[in-house]
Design an enzyme around this catalytic site. Sequence first.
Site, PDB file in Angstrom:
ATOM      1  N   SER A  19       3.739  -7.415  -0.527  1.00 54.67           N
ATOM      2  CA  SER A  19       2.942  -8.105   0.487  1.00 54.67           C
ATOM      3  C   SER A  19       3.714  -9.285   1.068  1.00 54.67           C
ATOM      4  O   SER A  19       4.704  -9.751   0.498  1.00 54.67           O
ATOM      5  CB  SER A  19       1.632  -8.620  -0.121  1.00 54.67           C
ATOM      6  OG  SER A  19       0.764  -7.571  -0.460  1.00 54.67           O
ATOM      7  N   SER A  66      -2.989  -4.617   6.024  1.00 51.79           N
ATOM      8  CA  SER A  66      -3.641  -5.397   4.977  1.00 51.79           C
ATOM      9  C   SER A  66      -2.617  -6.112   4.105  1.00 51.79           C
ATOM     10  O   SER A  66      -2.891  -7.168   3.538  1.00 51.79           O
ATOM     11  CB  SER A  66      -4.508  -4.486   4.103  1.00 51.79           C
ATOM     12  OG  SER A  66      -3.724  -3.560   3.365  1.00 51.79           O
ATOM     13  N   SER A  67      -1.398  -5.560   3.996  1.00 53.48           N
ATOM     14  CA  SER A  67      -0.365  -6.154   3.149  1.00 53.48           C
ATOM     15  C   SER A  67       0.287  -7.373   3.772  1.00 53.48           C
ATOM     16  O   SER A  67       0.948  -8.151   3.073  1.00 53.48           O
ATOM     17  CB  SER A  67       0.733  -5.119   2.853  1.00 53.48           C
ATOM     18  OG  SER A  67       0.209  -3.982   2.212  1.00 53.48           O
ATOM     19  N   THR A  68       0.116  -7.548   5.070  1.00 48.50           N
ATOM     20  CA  THR A  68       0.835  -8.607   5.770  1.00 48.50           C
ATOM     21  C   THR A  68      -0.082  -9.522   6.568  1.00 48.50           C
ATOM     22  O   THR A  68       0.397 -10.310   7.388  1.00 48.50           O
ATOM     23  CB  THR A  68       1.889  -7.992   6.717  1.00 48.50           C
ATOM     24  OG1 THR A  68       1.249  -7.062   7.606  1.00 48.50           O
ATOM     25  CG2 THR A  68       2.965  -7.258   5.935  1.00 48.50           C
ATOM     26  N   CYS A 104      -4.991 -11.596  -4.473  1.00 46.65           N
ATOM     27  CA  CYS A 104      -3.878 -10.718  -4.121  1.00 46.65           C
ATOM     28  C   CYS A 104      -2.878 -10.774  -5.254  1.00 46.65           C
ATOM     29  O   CYS A 104      -2.221 -11.800  -5.467  1.00 46.65           O
ATOM     30  CB  CYS A 104      -3.212 -11.138  -2.816  1.00 46.65           C
ATOM     31  SG  CYS A 104      -1.727 -10.133  -2.446  1.00 46.65           S
ATOM     32  N   ASN A 106      -0.064  -9.055  -5.615  1.00 51.07           N
ATOM     33  CA  ASN A 106       1.327  -9.055  -5.169  1.00 51.07           C
ATOM     34  C   ASN A 106       1.802 -10.465  -4.827  1.00 51.07           C
ATOM     35  O   ASN A 106       2.861 -10.907  -5.273  1.00 51.07           O
ATOM     36  CB  ASN A 106       1.507  -8.128  -3.965  1.00 51.07           C
ATOM     37  CG  ASN A 106       1.768  -6.692  -4.366  1.00 51.07           C
ATOM     38  OD1 ASN A 106       2.763  -6.390  -4.999  1.00 51.07           O
ATOM     39  ND2 ASN A 106       0.852  -5.794  -4.014  1.00 51.07           N
ATOM     40  N   SER A 305      -6.764  -0.256   1.223  1.00 52.62           N
ATOM     41  CA  SER A 305      -7.015  -1.679   1.333  1.00 52.62           C
ATOM     42  C   SER A 305      -7.353  -2.013   2.774  1.00 52.62           C
ATOM     43  O   SER A 305      -6.631  -1.603   3.697  1.00 52.62           O
ATOM     44  CB  SER A 305      -5.780  -2.470   0.888  1.00 52.62           C
ATOM     45  OG  SER A 305      -6.003  -3.868   1.013  1.00 52.62           O
ATOM     46  N   HIS A 310      -2.873   2.176   1.430  1.00 52.09           N
ATOM     47  CA  HIS A 310      -1.812   1.207   1.191  1.00 52.09           C
ATOM     48  C   HIS A 310      -0.471   1.918   1.086  1.00 52.09           C
ATOM     49  O   HIS A 310      -0.378   3.025   0.555  1.00 52.09           O
ATOM     50  CB  HIS A 310      -2.103   0.441  -0.097  1.00 52.09           C
ATOM     51  CG  HIS A 310      -1.305  -0.811  -0.275  1.00 52.09           C
ATOM     52  ND1 HIS A 310      -0.039  -0.814  -0.803  1.00 52.09           N
ATOM     53  CD2 HIS A 310      -1.609  -2.110   0.012  1.00 52.09           C
ATOM     54  CE1 HIS A 310       0.413  -2.061  -0.850  1.00 52.09           C
ATOM     55  NE2 HIS A 310      -0.520  -2.868  -0.361  1.00 52.09           N
ATOM     56  N   MET A 314      -1.592  -2.243  -4.243  1.00 53.22           N
ATOM     57  CA  MET A 314      -1.984  -3.633  -4.337  1.00 53.22           C
ATOM     58  C   MET A 314      -1.806  -4.093  -5.785  1.00 53.22           C
ATOM     59  O   MET A 314      -2.099  -3.360  -6.726  1.00 53.22           O
ATOM     60  CB  MET A 314      -3.442  -3.805  -3.927  1.00 53.22           C
ATOM     61  CG  MET A 314      -3.762  -3.262  -2.540  1.00 53.22           C
ATOM     62  SD  MET A 314      -4.017  -1.465  -2.472  1.00 53.22           S
ATOM     63  CE  MET A 314      -5.701  -1.363  -3.074  1.00 53.22           C
ATOM     64  N   GLY A 315      -1.347  -5.336  -5.958  1.00 49.30           N
ATOM     65  CA  GLY A 315      -1.126  -5.828  -7.311  1.00 49.30           C
ATOM     66  C   GLY A 315      -2.390  -5.882  -8.143  1.00 49.30           C
ATOM     67  O   GLY A 315      -2.392  -5.526  -9.331  1.00 49.30           O
TER      68      GLY A 315
END
Length: 392
Positions: A19, A66-68, A104, A106, A305, A310, A314-315
């Site tokens: 992320s 969603s990761s960024t 989060c 990550n 996510s 994803h 996700m972590g």
Amino acid sequence: MPHAPQIKIPATYMRGGTSKGVFFSLKDLPEAAQVAGDVRDKILLRVIGSPDPYGKHTDGMGGATSSTSKSVILAKSEKADHDVDYLFGQVSIDKPFVDWSGNCGNLTAAVGSFAISNGLVAADRIPENGIAEVRIWQVNIQKTIVAHVPVTNGEVQETGDFELDGVTFPAAEVKVDFMDPADGEGAMFPTGNVVDELEVPGVGTFAATMINAGIPTVFVNAEDIGYNGTELQGDINENREALQTFETIRAYGAKRMGLIDNIEEAEARQHTPKIAFVSKPKSYSSSSGKQIEEGDIDLLVRALSMGKLHHAMMGTAAVAIACASAVPGTLVNLAAGGGERDSVTFGHPSGTLRVGAGAKQVNGQWTATKASMSRSARVLMEGNVRIPGDSI
């Protein structure tokens, strides 16, 4: 008509795990944003570039996934025996809201690094050379996390040869321990069962493991919903009907877990719970073209996510996978072959990830003691972000 000039806010753009997010020290935010509320949310939305009906985040720091589309606020901890307070905000891409309901995992890997570099950890807790244990109080979920951050010559060591599937370049390894990752007093299964029959109108009724560890997550069997577990992002994200089906399952899972009272509330709670599907191991080609062999993994997991599959994992969902795998009879445990285990290696769209967890029964209820994984983190840019003064 005159317009308010831009204002600048000290910030750091960091990658943590798979992320990226914009990190702030609480004291650097405008005074009105140093407390939770509308002003803080408006600032973070404008920093990321949301809401963006084009879904591109062209006018902000977000990456339109969603990761960024993430933000982090850190401060010296007010909690005894902790170094830093970590508050995470998942910024919606196309809607004007910030979801504060979960963590989060990550970006947790970057929290320790930021805390050390920005004076949030006492100097006597940082070795000249070695591993600094940064004790993190995760404010969203009220849990303790310990990040093991490598230090060289008194500074955070970011470069290294640790490779993480889903991240292009190697970096230094950061081990992360999620302490007592289950919800509340350690009850991991809100329904009281390791497997339930989940009825989803218009979709069907099928087995589900609903767990609250790391982050609330609804696990279903891939085969029960028409998949085989080897899917990549395009297989799901380019199918609007499939995305709607997953969102419906997620909403009814949220209600069954007691996270919402009405199905309609799920739309305003996109970050939690997560929805994931599992399968027994199979060979497949990852999104990078890397061949993953059946014998390399214990099971397959795909997770969504913020409404999209994803690109890796996700972590916090990895924590949920670890904890669920340690409890005999869950769908995750059964997909991995069943029985007692303290770790699993699972296949995700970008490759594989090994996670570990300890679980035990206390007074007839399962509880998790710790979940662990390795990530990496580094600073991408630091300085100031700017937003129009009339944004707030």
